[in-house]
Design a protein around this motif. Structure first.
Motif, mmCIF file in Angstrom:
data_model
loop_
_atom_site.group_PDB
_atom_site.id
_atom_site.type_symbol
_atom_site.label_atom_id
_atom_site.label_comp_id
_atom_site.label_asym_id
_atom_site.label_seq_id
_atom_site.Cartn_x
_atom_site.Cartn_y
_atom_site.Cartn_z
ATOM 1 N N LEU A 1 -10.631 35.015 -33.888
ATOM 2 C CA LEU A 1 -9.933 35.350 -32.842
ATOM 3 C C LEU A 1 -8.609 34.472 -32.699
ATOM 4 C CD1 LEU A 1 -9.504 37.398 -30.635
ATOM 5 C CD2 LEU A 1 -10.852 35.922 -29.174
ATOM 6 N N GLY A 2 -8.970 33.385 -32.827
ATOM 7 C CA GLY A 2 -8.132 32.097 -32.956
ATOM 8 C C GLY A 2 -6.994 32.428 -34.149
ATOM 9 N N GLN B 1 -0.455 36.707 -35.293
ATOM 10 C CA GLN B 1 0.189 37.483 -34.232
ATOM 11 C C GLN B 1 1.540 36.648 -33.590
ATOM 12 O OE1 GLN B 1 -1.467 40.551 -31.679
ATOM 13 N NE2 GLN B 1 -1.040 41.389 -33.516
ATOM 14 N N GLY B 2 1.520 35.574 -33.673
ATOM 15 C CA GLY B 2 2.737 34.717 -33.156
ATOM 16 C C GLY B 2 2.315 34.292 -31.706
ATOM 17 N N LYS B 3 0.963 34.201 -31.631
ATOM 18 C CA LYS B 3 0.535 33.682 -30.112
ATOM 19 C C LYS B 3 -0.372 32.491 -30.466
ATOM 20 C CE LYS B 3 0.221 38.420 -28.477
ATOM 21 N NZ LYS B 3 -0.662 39.579 -28.083
ATOM 22 N N ALA B 4 0.367 31.363 -30.871
ATOM 23 C CA ALA B 4 -0.127 30.043 -31.270
ATOM 24 C C ALA B 4 -0.791 29.427 -30.178
ATOM 25 C CB ALA B 4 0.673 29.102 -32.052
ATOM 26 N N ALA B 5 -0.254 29.558 -28.874
ATOM 27 C CA ALA B 5 -0.557 29.188 -27.659
ATOM 28 C C ALA B 5 -1.985 29.463 -27.141
ATOM 29 C CB ALA B 5 0.449 28.929 -26.496
ATOM 30 N N GLU B 6 -2.122 30.752 -27.460
ATOM 31 C CA GLU B 6 -3.198 31.282 -27.140
ATOM 32 C C GLU B 6 -4.386 31.064 -27.994
ATOM 33 O OE1 GLU B 6 -6.079 33.850 -24.910
ATOM 34 O OE2 GLU B 6 -4.449 32.626 -24.389
ATOM 35 N N GLN C 1 -9.465 25.104 -28.857
ATOM 36 C CA GLN C 1 -9.855 24.011 -28.335
ATOM 37 C C GLN C 1 -11.198 24.016 -27.499
ATOM 38 O OE1 GLN C 1 -6.198 22.464 -26.135
ATOM 39 N NE2 GLN C 1 -5.955 20.994 -27.545
ATOM 40 N N GLU C 2 -11.084 25.245 -26.890
ATOM 41 C CA GLU C 2 -12.450 25.486 -25.969
ATOM 42 C C GLU C 2 -13.768 25.418 -26.949
ATOM 43 O OE1 GLU C 2 -14.197 29.423 -23.494
ATOM 44 O OE2 GLU C 2 -11.922 28.661 -23.254
ATOM 45 N N ILE C 3 -13.677 25.886 -27.926
ATOM 46 C CA ILE C 3 -14.864 25.664 -28.710
ATOM 47 C C ILE C 3 -15.009 24.472 -29.655
ATOM 48 C CG2 ILE C 3 -14.903 28.226 -29.279
ATOM 49 C CD1 ILE C 3 -14.104 27.670 -32.008
ATOM 50 N N THR C 4 -13.991 23.998 -29.837
ATOM 51 C CA THR C 4 -14.186 22.756 -30.706
ATOM 52 C C THR C 4 -14.391 21.407 -29.637
ATOM 53 O OG1 THR C 4 -11.654 22.306 -30.701
ATOM 54 C CG2 THR C 4 -12.726 23.416 -32.701
ATOM 55 N N GLN C 5 -14.073 21.595 -28.415
ATOM 56 C CA GLN C 5 -14.453 20.558 -27.487
ATOM 57 C C GLN C 5 -15.777 20.711 -26.691
ATOM 58 O OE1 GLN C 5 -10.939 20.500 -24.723
ATOM 59 N NE2 GLN C 5 -9.533 19.570 -26.414
ATOM 60 N N PHE D 1 2.157 25.555 -35.935
ATOM 61 C CA PHE D 1 3.093 26.616 -35.573
ATOM 62 C C PHE D 1 3.721 26.304 -34.079
ATOM 63 C CE2 PHE D 1 1.099 29.345 -38.799
ATOM 64 C CZ PHE D 1 2.160 30.049 -39.029
ATOM 65 N N LEU D 2 2.848 25.307 -33.090
ATOM 66 C CA LEU D 2 3.499 24.900 -32.104
ATOM 67 C C LEU D 2 4.611 23.714 -32.224
ATOM 68 C CD1 LEU D 2 0.310 25.590 -29.691
ATOM 69 C CD2 LEU D 2 2.509 26.746 -29.670
ATOM 70 N N GLY D 3 4.389 23.063 -33.429
ATOM 71 C CA GLY D 3 5.370 22.169 -33.569
ATOM 72 C C GLY D 3 4.802 20.792 -33.214
ATOM 73 N N GLU D 4 3.696 20.911 -32.855
ATOM 74 C CA GLU D 4 3.071 19.616 -32.196
ATOM 75 C C GLU D 4 2.589 18.551 -33.270
ATOM 76 O OE1 GLU D 4 1.232 21.955 -28.427
ATOM 77 O OE2 GLU D 4 -0.096 21.324 -30.063
ATOM 78 N N THR D 5 3.468 17.816 -33.939
ATOM 79 C CA THR D 5 3.627 16.937 -34.891
ATOM 80 C C THR D 5 2.327 15.770 -34.659
ATOM 81 O OG1 THR D 5 5.428 15.650 -34.178
ATOM 82 C CG2 THR D 5 5.569 17.547 -35.828
#
Length: 309
Positions: free
Chosen positions: A157-158, A164-169, A175-179, A204-208
């Motif tokens: 799903l991630g 689909q261009g919804k990287a934040a979702e 994060q919910e599953i990996t945490q 994709f969010l540019g979070e270097t």
């Protein structure tokens, strides 16, 4: 490491066959496929288990619906991760879905949706992927659905949200599953799979900074365990991050490392993804002739395997 070796599973499989316990042999066959997936290397070993699964399915009248569904699920899994045949895997997994329903197994239905969803995403059929994932999502919250099958589904799903261009979702889901405190105790393949998709979302969010931190964790584990499949996939994700951040040469370096590493795994999936990255990096570097030649060399392979990500 806490997981049974492939040699031990092989011995168990032959023991169960000699005792004519096809249900147990079917379980061992699935475990054999899973152990190779966990190792992330020498995927050509899947051929032995693939043949064994087909031979067991030829005795289908002596198998329970649960065993038959499980075997078909692992057969489709091999067809994706080793044979790279998305069309054949899709056909197998549709059959698997019917037997999972007959077995009334929510876990196998969720596992089916995860693998078939990946097939649809890799084939570029996002509307089909959406339908598959939407229909299976109510099963994930049921108490009888296994934790591992639910994790596989959430990872798929991630990825769907990423393309689909919804990287934040996607990042929120991953994060919910990996945490989750149980996540670190899962087999290495699932840990790497979930974190690799999270790495792609960060990219994709540019979070270097997040990309650098998570890349280090993934690389440490893939190199230590010689997990070539996920090391190649991690290089692809780091390359995508470099491309997005305007560093095409660094993306090209990661793309070439991804292909070299992926080839050692003998799985076509990370190699095909890395080939796309290399073409994009060459184009961004202004090396258009090289990019066109590269894409023309790969497009037939992508089309032959139904790969249109």
């Amino acid at each position: 490491k806490g997981f049974m070796s492939t040699d031990n599973i092989d011995a168990l499989f032959h023991t169960f066959l000699s005792e004519k316990d096809l249900e147990a042999a079917s379980g061992a066959a699935g475990a054999g496929v899973a152990s190779i997936w966990d190792s992330g290397t020498d995927f050509e070993r899947q051929e032995t288990w693939y043949v064994r699964i087909i031979q067991l399915l030829e005795k289908a009248e002596r198998l329970s619906p649960l065993a038959r569904s499980s075997l078909l699920g692992f057969k489709g899994f091999v067809e994706v991760t080793y044979k790279g045949d998305l069309a054949k895997a899709t056909e197998t997994l549709r059959s698997q879905q019917r037997w999972a329903e007959k077995a009334r197994s929510t876990s196998l239905r969720v596992f089916h949706a995860a693998v078939l969803g990946h097939c649809a995403i890799f084939a570029g059929d996002l509307p089909r992927a959406e339908v598959i994932l939407f229909e299976a999502s109510p099963l994930c919250g049921l108490p009888e659905t296994s934790y591992i099958c639910n994790v596989y589904f959430q990872i798929t799903l991630g990825l769907f949200h990423i393309v689909q261009g919804k990287a934040a979702e996607a990042k929120r889901i991953l994060q919910e599953i990996t945490q989750d405190p149980f996540f670190d105790f899962l087999p290495p393949s699932i840990w790497l799979f979930g974190n690799s998709e999270l790495l792609l979302a960060h990219s994709f969010l540019g979070e270097t900074e997040a990309v650098a931190a998570l890349s280090g964790r993934i690389q440490e584990r893939t190199i230590r365990e010689q997990n070539h499949f996920h090391n190649g996939y991690a290089h692809f994700n780091r390359g995508m991050a470099s491309l997005i951040c305007g560093k095409p040469y660094k993306a090209l370096v990661h793309g070439r490392e991804a292909i070299e590493t992926a080839q050692r795994s003998k799985s076509p999936i990370p190699e095909q993804m890395a080939a796309f990255l290399i073409g994009e990096a060459l184009s961004d570097l202004g090396r258009n002739e090289e990019a066109m030649e590269h894409f023309s060399n790969w497009v037939n392979r992508w089309e032959k395997n139904g790969f249109h990500l």
